[in-house]
Each structure stands twice: as C-alpha cells, then as structure tokens.
Write an enzyme that holds these catalytic residues in place. Structure first.
Site, PDB file in Angstrom:
ATOM      1  N   PRO A 280       0.814  -1.217   0.000  1.00 20.37           N
ATOM      2  CA  PRO A 280       0.000   0.000   0.000  1.00 20.37           C
ATOM      3  C   PRO A 280       0.847   1.267   0.000  1.00 20.37           C
ATOM      4  CG  PRO A 280       0.142  -0.875   2.226  1.00 20.37           C
ATOM      5  CD  PRO A 280       0.881  -1.841   1.337  1.00 20.37           C
ATOM      6  N   CYS A 348       2.615  28.850 -15.916  1.00 18.03           N
ATOM      7  CA  CYS A 348       2.103  29.306 -17.215  1.00 18.03           C
ATOM      8  C   CYS A 348       1.539  28.147 -18.032  1.00 18.03           C
ATOM      9  CB  CYS A 348       3.211  30.016 -17.962  1.00 18.03           C
ATOM     10  SG  CYS A 348       3.731  31.457 -17.043  1.00 18.03           S
ATOM     11  N   TYR A 376       1.573  10.947  -3.641  1.00 18.69           N
ATOM     12  CA  TYR A 376       1.714  11.409  -5.025  1.00 18.69           C
ATOM     13  C   TYR A 376       1.572  12.936  -5.116  1.00 18.69           C
ATOM     14  CZ  TYR A 376       1.000   6.422  -5.470  1.00 18.69           C
ATOM     15  OH  TYR A 376       1.108   5.062  -5.306  1.00 18.69           O
TER      16      TYR A 376
HETATM   17  N1  LLP Z   1       2.745  -1.481  -6.037  1.00 20.64           N
HETATM   18  C1  LLP Z   1       2.981  -1.189  -7.331  1.00 20.64           C
HETATM   19  C2  LLP Z   1       3.669  -2.173  -8.164  1.00 20.64           C
HETATM   20  C3  LLP Z   1       2.563   0.043  -7.862  1.00 20.64           C
HETATM   21  O1  LLP Z   1       2.788   0.309  -9.143  1.00 20.64           O
HETATM   22  C4  LLP Z   1       1.889   0.976  -7.030  1.00 20.64           C
HETATM   23  C5  LLP Z   1       1.444   2.255  -7.560  1.00 20.64           C
HETATM   24  C6  LLP Z   1       1.686   0.633  -5.683  1.00 20.64           C
HETATM   25  C7  LLP Z   1       2.116  -0.607  -5.216  1.00 20.64           C
HETATM   26  C8  LLP Z   1       0.998   1.550  -4.720  1.00 20.64           C
HETATM   27  O2  LLP Z   1      -0.300   1.820  -5.105  1.00 20.64           O
HETATM   28  P1  LLP Z   1      -1.274   2.604  -4.098  1.00 20.64           P
HETATM   29  O3  LLP Z   1      -1.501   1.738  -2.892  1.00 20.64           O
HETATM   30  O4  LLP Z   1      -0.605   3.877  -3.720  1.00 20.64           O
HETATM   31  O5  LLP Z   1      -2.492   2.815  -4.896  1.00 20.64           O
HETATM   32  N2  LLP Z   1       0.312   8.890  -9.439  1.00 20.64           N
HETATM   33  C9  LLP Z   1      -0.972   8.241  -9.333  1.00 20.64           C
HETATM   34  C10 LLP Z   1      -0.853   6.873  -8.728  1.00 20.64           C
HETATM   35  C11 LLP Z   1       0.097   5.967  -9.456  1.00 20.64           C
HETATM   36  C12 LLP Z   1       0.248   4.642  -8.784  1.00 20.64           C
HETATM   37  C13 LLP Z   1       1.352   3.865  -9.380  1.00 20.64           C
HETATM   38  N3  LLP Z   1       1.587   2.598  -8.768  1.00 20.64           N
HETATM   39  C14 LLP Z   1      -1.912   9.131  -8.548  1.00 20.64           C
HETATM   40  O6  LLP Z   1      -1.500  10.209  -8.132  1.00 20.64           O
HETATM   41  O7  LLP Z   1      -3.077   8.795  -8.352  1.00 20.64           O
END
Ligand code: LLP
Length: 423
Positions: A280, A348, A376
């Site tokens: 997570p 800009c 993020y």
């Molecule tokens: N494991 C892997 C292999 C991942 O690619 C990711 C996120 C995570 C875990 C963690 O995911 P989470 O639990 O945070 O959902 N920039 C985007 C989110 C991109 C997520 C990329 N991978 C945003 O701001 O919503």
C-alpha cells in the site's frame, strides 16, 4: 464553518484548521508557503489499521515508496516495522538512507537496469517482482555474474478491471505492466531452470485508488488458480504479493474497509502456506498530508473567478494530470461572501488548476489547505517554471519537524553552467 470532511489528524479549533495540535497559521508563519504538512499520528494510524485488519495473516506490509519517499516518512514507517516496495535504484537508496531493512524490500517496475539489479542484489532485497521474460533473463545473468541467485516473483497480470482512472489502472491485459496471465506458467518453468534465479513468490498489482473489493478478490482468485497449477508442476511459492491500490476518500468516495478486504483474503488463502505481502502507498499516507498555500490574488475574467495561490501544478500535479479532486479548505474563517472560484497556481499552463469551481469565502492573503495531498503530491513535484520545491513538515502532537527544507533558487541550477566564452 462546516468542513465537508476532515481526515484523521486534522481538526478545526476556534475556527482555525490544525494538524494535530498545531494551527496551520503558525506553521505558515514559521515555514512559509507553499509547504507540505504531514500528521505523524495519521500515518501511524493507517499503518496500524493495515496491521490490525490483517493480523491473522501476519503480512509483510511493503509501503510503496513512490507515494511519498521523503526520508522522514520512510524512517517513520521503517520504525513501525514496514517493508518497502521500490521501483528504482534511487528509491532503494532512499530506503537504505532512511534506515529501512533491505531484507523487507520488494523491487517492482518494468524497466530495471542491470545496474539497479546489481545494486539491489548487493543490498540483499527480499524479492524482485519481475515483469517480463527479457527482464528474467537479464536478472539471471546479473545475479550469476555476482555469484548469487536472485529471489523472484513474477508480477502476473490478472486482467481485471479495477474501475479506476485509466492512467492508474495497471492490471488490464493491454497494460505495459506484468506478465500475461496465459504466459505465466511457462515463464515460471523457465525461471525455475535459470542459474541465477530463485523462484520465491507471485505478485500482482491491478491499479490504484480502487474503491471496490471485487477487483481485488477477482485478482486473488486468478492468482490462486495459478499457484495451484504451479504446485502441480512442482513449483512451490513462499509468498503471495497482492500489491497496493486501496483507495482513500478524496471527496465522497466510500473506501474499502480493510477488515473486509482482510476477511476476503484470509478466506481464500487457507490452503496457501506462504506469507502474504501487501504494497500500500496511498492508503498509508494520502490523507495524512496536506498542501498549505496562500492566496496571492483574486481575479475575475468575463466568465470565471480565479483564486490565484502560491502553490501550483508543479507542487501537486494530480488535479492537472488526472482531473483529481482535492478538497480545499480555508484555514481561518473569513466573513467575505462565498463565491464560486477556480483555485489556480502561477504556472504558465491553462491546466494549472488545483480546484475547479469551488465555493470559497476567501480574500487576498488568506491561507488555504489542499487536503489528501500526502500521496503522489511531493513525490510527483517538479521545478517547472523554475519553482523551488516546497518544504515538508512532519507534525507530531505540538511539535513540527522539518523533514525537507525549502529548495533554494540556487539549488535549481547548481548542476548547470553557462557556456564558456569561446564556444
Ligand atoms: N505497487 C505497485 C507495483 C505500484 O505500481 C503501485 C502504484 C503501488 C504498489 C501503490 O499503489 P497505491 O496503494 O498507492 O495505490 N500517481 C498516481 C498513482 C500511481 C500509482 C502507481 N503505482 C496518482 O496520483 O493517483
């Protein structure tokens, strides 16, 4: 004032928004704006929520560093016992610099370089989540050259739709991530025969900001079918990594109850002797941080009102990139009439919008808090328009710790030079 929702660690007291015991007005005075503010209690509580919900399965919780890789945050999570999910040599270095245990690190990502593989093998990471046949061959080679075997999971793409923004869905068959489900068995057999590979586990990650349980369950069931087929072909796995992706409340979403998630997983893992891993990111830190900004100007065009603040898309790109909603609250109550206004930054770009059509009662000089910016946010920040990145502050009760200082203008071009006169 009625705030639509206030995440853990954030309260309004005597009309002023606080992070834990500290008024944001004081933090703005002390550290300037824009700045990121995190609540240690909120981060600790969400980590504990995972631990408690999944307690019967004793999982290794590998926090996804990409969500927020600040050394202060990583060291806090390392101290809580977290492992880490990394996607680059840079993230591995961050984890090590923060005191993280390499033996609890999983290395994901579709484009690992040979140097990154060697760095991770030398550090002794727990597992490589391998995402293609070509990567597997290279990893075996790199490990053999170092005289070791690389511990490996294949990241299998279960082809389930997580029902999230297309940019953050990763488990569909058209996605660049993971190994195709239909190819996984053969690739495991290949892996088992490679000299530099030690088959350890299986991994999947279907996407991010997922607010339904069913895609996780569907992915797990498909993965478990494969685990059975692998066992029949003599390949025993020691862990199953379900990835990250659990969503949070930004606006009016109803996030998954982790206890429900854990119950569904536990019911299906009964016959599996190995360890559960989770990755997570957002759910650990997303609601534990906010971006504090000050109103520079109010401006009215023929059709719109604009609230121009000192934070911008380079500080928080999610609204520009995904049209993501972040709640924006005034730090103190203002008696001016509320209006419908776009909250925009000084960059800009027409897309430099932090919040569209928000009802706000604000005047020049007021402070605003952009919520749910812990994940993020800072980690996707840039220096676009030669804007120094903001400081990051971790609040612990009535204490504020600076965990990243504000960048100076000189930091921005310290690795550049004007061309010499004779060029
Ligand atoms: N494991 C892997 C292999 C991942 O690619 C990711 C996120 C995570 C875990 C963690 O995911 P989470 O639990 O945070 O959902 N920039 C985007 C989110 C991109 C997520 C990329 N991978 C945003 O701001 O919503």
């Amino acid at each position: 004032m009625s705030d639509s929702f206030l995440p853990t660690g954030i309260t309004r007291s005597h009309g002023v928004l606080h992070v834990e015991a500290l008024p944001l007005t004081d933090l703005a005075e002390r550290f300037g704006t824009p700045c990121y503010v995190y609540s240690k209690a909120a981060i600790t509580a969400s980590f504990a929520e995972f631990e408690q919900a999944f307690a019967s399965l004793r999982p290794l919780i590998c926090y996804a560093v990409k969500a927020n890789g600040n050394l202060g945050i990583l060291s806090l999570l390392a101290r809580l016992g977290a492992g880490f999910d990394i996607v680059s040599g840079g993230e591995l270095s961050r984890v090590l610099a923060a005191g993280g245990d390499p033996g609890k690190v999983v290395f994901s990502g579709v484009g690992k370089t040979s140097d990154e593989m060697a760095q991770a093998l030398r550090a002794g990471v727990l597992c490589f989540n391998v995402e293609s046949a070509a990567e597997l061959e290279r990893l075996s080679q790199v490990a053999s050259n170092l005289g070791v075997r690389a511990p490996v999971s294949l990241r299998v793409n279960p082809d389930v739709d997580p029902g999230t923004h297309p940019y953050i869905a990763t488990g569909l068959k058209e996605s660049k991530f993971g190994v195709a489900y239909a190819d996984a068995l053969a690739l495991y057999q290949r892996a088992a025969g490679l000299p530099g590979i030690q088959v350890n586990g299986i991994d999947c990650h279907i996407g991010s900001q997922i607010t339904e349980l069913s895609p996780f369950v569907a992915a797990l069931e498909k993965i478990l079918l494969l685990v059975d087929q692998l066992a029949q072909s003599g390949i025993q796995l020691h862990h199953l990594d379900l990835g990250g992706g659990v969503g949070i409340r930004y606006r009016d979403e109803t996030p998954i109850d982790l206890k429900d998630y854990a119950r569904e997983v536990a019911a299906r893992l009964k016959g599996f002797g190995g360890r559960l891993l989770l990755e997570p990111g957002r759910r650990i830190i997303g609601n534990g941080g906010l971006l504090l900004t000050r109103v520079e100007y109010l401006k009215t065009s023929a059709t719109h009102r604009f609230t121009i603040v000192d934070a911008a898309m380079n500080d928080l790109i999610r609204p520009s990139l995904y049209e993501a909603w972040h709640e924006i609250l005034p730090v103190t109550e203002n008696t001016v009439p509320a209006v419908i206004t776009d909250v925009v930054g000084p960059v800009c770009e027409t897309g430099d919008i932090l919040g569209r059509a928000r009802k706000l009662a604000v005047a020049q000089g007021d402070l605003l808090a952009i919520l749910s910016a812990g994940a993020y946010g800072a980690s996707m920040g840039s220096n676009y328009n030669a804007r120094p990145r903001p400081p990051e502050i971790l609040v612990d009760g009535d204490r504020a710790h600076l965990i990243r200082r504000r960048e100076s203008i000189k930091d921005l071009y310290r690795d550049e030079w004007p061309i010499p006169d004779d060029l």
